[in-house]
Each structure stands twice: as C-alpha cells, then as structure tokens.
Design an enzyme around this catalytic site. Structure first.
Site, PDB file in Angstrom:
ATOM      1  N   HIS A  67       0.843  -1.196   0.000  1.00  0.00           N
ATOM      2  CA  HIS A  67       0.000   0.000   0.000  1.00  0.00           C
ATOM      3  C   HIS A  67       0.885   1.256   0.000  1.00  0.00           C
ATOM      4  CE1 HIS A  67      -3.523   2.346   1.866  1.00  0.00           C
ATOM      5  NE2 HIS A  67      -2.490   3.148   2.027  1.00  0.00           N
ATOM      6  N   GLU A  68       1.870   1.278   0.904  1.00  0.00           N
ATOM      7  CA  GLU A  68       2.758   2.451   1.004  1.00  0.00           C
ATOM      8  C   GLU A  68       3.643   2.594  -0.229  1.00  0.00           C
ATOM      9  OE1 GLU A  68       2.462   4.864   3.047  1.00  0.00           O
ATOM     10  OE2 GLU A  68       0.890   3.791   4.119  1.00  0.00           O
ATOM     11  N   HIS A  71       1.809   4.401  -2.942  1.00  0.00           N
ATOM     12  CA  HIS A  71       1.863   5.863  -2.755  1.00  0.00           C
ATOM     13  C   HIS A  71       3.214   6.399  -3.217  1.00  0.00           C
ATOM     14  CE1 HIS A  71      -1.788   6.346  -0.470  1.00  0.00           C
ATOM     15  NE2 HIS A  71      -1.390   5.627   0.568  1.00  0.00           N
TER      16      HIS A  71
HETATM   17 ZN   LIG Z   1      -2.338   5.157   2.351  1.00  0.00          ZN
END
Ligand SMILES: [Zn+2]
Length: 379
Positions: A67-68, A71
């Site tokens: 998830h990170e 980003h």
């Molecule tokens: Zn996030």
C-alpha cells in the site's frame, strides 16, 4: 521517526519499522492463534495456529508495505522525492518530501494506496473461492488477509485528512474551488470529526466491556486527531512560505568573531559595545561555531582573559546549519520548539549568512501585507 529502525530498501526507498509494530506483531499473532483461528477454523494443533497467526501477521505487514509503496511510486513518478517508508502500529507512512503541486497529482497519489489494498483483498477472495471446500491451512490465512486488506482500503478511504480519503477529498475540493487552503481546511475538519467519532465509539465500547477494542479504537481516533492538526499546521506553514528560500531572507552580513580572541575581548569589544547576545565564530573563513551569552556565563569570570572563544563556543558539528537553497518551510521546524533563534547558512563549508527569527517574522508580515501569502493563484 524516533524509535524506528531500517530493515532494507526497495528501489532506493528505505524501509523502516517502528518498535510499535513489533508489539502489534506479537499481539496479532497471539490473538489470531488463540481466538479467531481456533473459533472459525477448528481442527488444527496449537503450534499450527501460532504458525498461521505469525504468517498472517507477516503477510498483513507485506500488504501494508505494498500500500505504502504504491503511494511512494506514484509520488516519485510525479516528481516528488520519497526517501523512506515507516511501518508502525497504525499502518505505514511514506515520507514524501514535498506537498503535491496540483490536485491531479494529489488525487492519484492518495487513491492508489487504498486501491492496492482493495485489489489485494479482492485477489485473496478470488483465491479463496478456488480452494474453498478443501481443508487447507491457507484458507484461514487468505480469509484474514482478504478481510484486513478490504478493511484497510475502506478505512483509508474515509474522507478525513490525513487519511488517504481525506487527501482524495482535498484534491477534489482543490480542483473545484482552486483553493488548496480551503480544501485543506475542509478535509482536516472532516478528519477531526471522524477522529472524534472514533474516540466516542471507543469510549462506548470500553464501557460496554470491550476494553481492548475500545482502547484501540479510541487511540486510533486520538492519533487521527493529532495527525489532522499537524497536517493543518504544516499546510499553513507551506502556504505562508510557498517558494521562499533561506537565501532570499537571510542576513548576508552576519556578525562574526574570530575563534582565537579571549572571552574578555569578546565581551569588551563585541558583546557590550554592540549589544550582542550571540555571534558566529570564524576560523579563517570557515564557520567554527556559535558563541552566546550563556556560553560565556558558563566560564568563571576570572578565566575569561585566558579562555579563547573557540573553547567556550558550541562547535559547528553540534549546530544545525542550512543551505541558501533550502525552502523556508523545510527549515522552520529546526527553529520552532527549540531555543534556537538563528541558523547559520553555509555553502561548501563557508558561512554565507544567518537566518534569524526576526527576519522570518518580518518576511511573514511583509508578505501578508502585500497579499503574497495566498497559495491559491499559483495553484
Ligand atoms: Zn495510504
């Protein structure tokens, strides 16, 4: 972030783990192995439950990392530098050095994280559908990952700053109104409202007997609240000093004293006649340190005539120095909270100026009176 350590790097981005994550690792493994798994998936041995709990927790960690990374990769593709990711008790934080410069960048950067979580959750459900009916130990692990990733995706899409959904909301309002300031205010306001709801719900759970769950939810709310407040403060800072560099407002002619004169001479010839409270110390033309009134007071008066300034000063290694190219919003945290009233500005070891609190305050006042502190026009 203090209390975190590096475990490696992926594509040049340092991956750090905060100690709080290790506590969660133990806690989740234990609660899965003794609660959830035996209850819903009976028939395995105790050691199998612990192994499955441990594997599930590690894979959850990998999910949060993905998830990170999503980003971070989008941020980097849009030209924003990313140096590290920290994984901690509530998930992860990507340390993206700058705020996005347009609503489109912010939208894609924020949305991709929850999107990845939802995709991982969906994939786990897909694989589950294929192996369902068998008595495979991958079923509890996949079920757990499917559920947690979907929840992670949904939780992060809540439209309150600093959650990803808050950033998505901000980018939409920013696009619609053209004002990043107004968008931030609304998104942080909604974020604070969600935070209070979490705290309230946590307290209700707590008094209804769910002590641990209640505490965890209330604590999450408190975390969201402080994060929303600091996000608001940071944006205000970025907005006030948008595009301003240290070099533009530093004093290029700072008061300096040589390192080899005595404290007595320093007091008699510099501090008293010129009303100084501090001065930068030079050794030939290199910055050697900073001497202040309190450094002088630490030396007994009868030793002033024999003590050189270089011995009583705070040496450069223990000072924060900045470069003329750094942005003001980046260096300001070095001054706030600490008793630092000036930062030496250094280029290639040479002192080129000094950044003082007074100069910053004057700059804010002038920019405000000229209406230059609004970010909206440029956005
Ligand atoms: Zn996030």
């Amino acid at each position: 972030m203090p209390g975190s350590f590096r475990i490696g790097s992926i594509a040049g981005i340092d991956i750090n783990i905060h100690v709080s994550w290790l506590i969660i690792l133990v806690f989740l493994t234990f609660s899965l192995a003794t609660g959830w798994f035996p209850l819903y998936y009976p028939g395995y041995s105790v050691s199998t439950y612990y192994l499955l709990g441990f594997i599930s927790t590690l894979l959850l960690f990998v999910s949060v990392l993905l998830h990170e990374l999503a980003h971070s990769f989008v941020a980097r593709a849009r030209g924003l530098p990313v140096h590290s990711i920290v994984l901690f008790i509530f998930g992860g934080v990507s340390n993206i050095e700058q705020e996005p410069q347009s609503p489109g960048v912010e939208f894609s950067m924020a949305f991709v994280g929850p999107l990845v979580s939802l995709i991982i959750g969906g994939l786990c459900y897909g694989i589950l559908a294929l192996v369902r009916g068998s008595h495979s130990p991958v079923i509890p692990v996949l079920s757990y990952l499917a559920l947690t990733n979907i929840l992670l995706g949904i939780f992060n899409l809540l439209p309150g700053f600093p959650l990803d959904g808050g950033r998505v909301l901000r980018s939409i309002i920013w696009k619609a109104t053209g004002s990043v300031q107004r968008a931030t205010n609304i998104a942080t306001f909604v974020g604070q409202a969600f935070a209070y709801l979490f705290i309230l719900y946590g307290i209700l759970l707590f008094f209804n007997g769910n002590v641990l769950g209640g505490l965890l939810i209330a604590f999450t709310g408190w975390f969201l609240l402080t994060a929303a407040q600091s996000a608001r403060a940071q944006t205000a800072l970025d907005t006030a000093f948008r595009g301003v560099t240290v070099g533009q407002i530093m004093n290029t002619n700072p008061m300096t004293v040589p390192a080899d004169i005595s404290l007595q001479r320093l007091v008699d010839e510099y501090f008293i006649p010129q009303g100084l409270r501090s001065a930068l110390v030079l050794q030939v033309d290199q910055l050697a340190g900073l001497i202040t009134l309190s450094d002088i007071r630490h030396v007994p008066r009868e030793q002033w005539s024999q003590t050189p300034v270089g011995l009583a000063m705070v040496p450069t290694e223990r000072l924060h120095t900045v470069t003329p190219q750094q942005s003001l919003s980046e260096v300001l945290p070095l001054m706030t909270g600490r008793d630092v009233n000036q930062l030496p500005v250094v280029q290639d070891g040479k002192l080129v100026g000094v950044l003082t609190r007074d100069a910053i305050i004057r700059s804010v006042e002038i920019r405000r009176s000229l209406g230059l502190d609004k970010r909206d026009k440029a956005a």
